[in-house]
Design a protein around this motif. Structure first.
Motif, PDB file in Angstrom:
ATOM      1  N   ALA A  65      -4.640  -2.647 -32.557  1.00 58.73           N
ATOM      2  CA  ALA A  65      -4.401  -2.961 -31.149  1.00 58.73           C
ATOM      3  C   ALA A  65      -5.624  -3.649 -30.563  1.00 58.73           C
TER       4      ALA A  65
ATOM      5  N   GLU B 253      -4.244   2.641 -31.202  1.00 55.56           N
ATOM      6  CA  GLU B 253      -3.440   2.780 -29.985  1.00 55.56           C
ATOM      7  C   GLU B 253      -3.636   4.140 -29.328  1.00 55.56           C
ATOM      8  N   GLY B 254      -4.854   4.649 -29.426  1.00 58.82           N
ATOM      9  CA  GLY B 254      -5.161   5.908 -28.753  1.00 58.82           C
ATOM     10  C   GLY B 254      -5.195   7.122 -29.667  1.00 58.82           C
TER      11      GLY B 254
ATOM     12  N   HIS C 151      -1.689  -3.408 -24.078  1.00 57.58           N
ATOM     13  CA  HIS C 151      -1.072  -2.082 -24.028  1.00 57.58           C
ATOM     14  C   HIS C 151      -1.994  -0.975 -24.540  1.00 57.58           C
ATOM     15  N   ALA C 152      -2.939  -1.316 -25.402  1.00 56.56           N
ATOM     16  CA  ALA C 152      -3.833  -0.296 -25.973  1.00 56.56           C
ATOM     17  C   ALA C 152      -5.028  -0.984 -26.608  1.00 56.56           C
TER      18      ALA C 152
END
Length: 66
Positions: free
Chosen positions: A34, A14-15, A38-39
């Motif tokens: 993810a 998620e980043g 959203h990611a």
């Protein structure tokens, strides 16, 4: 007395940096990666799955809302 085992799970991809993902793999049993929405993207999914495989961590999907 019966021993119980706690399964540790974590949402990844998620980043966070690859170094953080790699470090977390040492402590978890399952990674939910993810995979869009959203990611996450194809590169981060591939990286997370490869790291999980090397660490012997179970892999599951963490899909986005759409």
């Amino acid at each position: 007395m019966k021993r119980r085992r706690i399964l540790l799970e974590c949402d990844l991809g998620e980043g966070e940096s690859p170094a953080r993902t790699r470090a977390l793999m040492r402590w978890i049993d399952a990674a939910y990666i993810a995979c869009g929405g959203h990611a996450g993207d194809a590169a981060s999914m591939d990286r997370c799955v490869a790291l999980a495989k090397r660490a012997g961590v179970l892999v599951g999907a963490h899909p986005g809302p759409w």
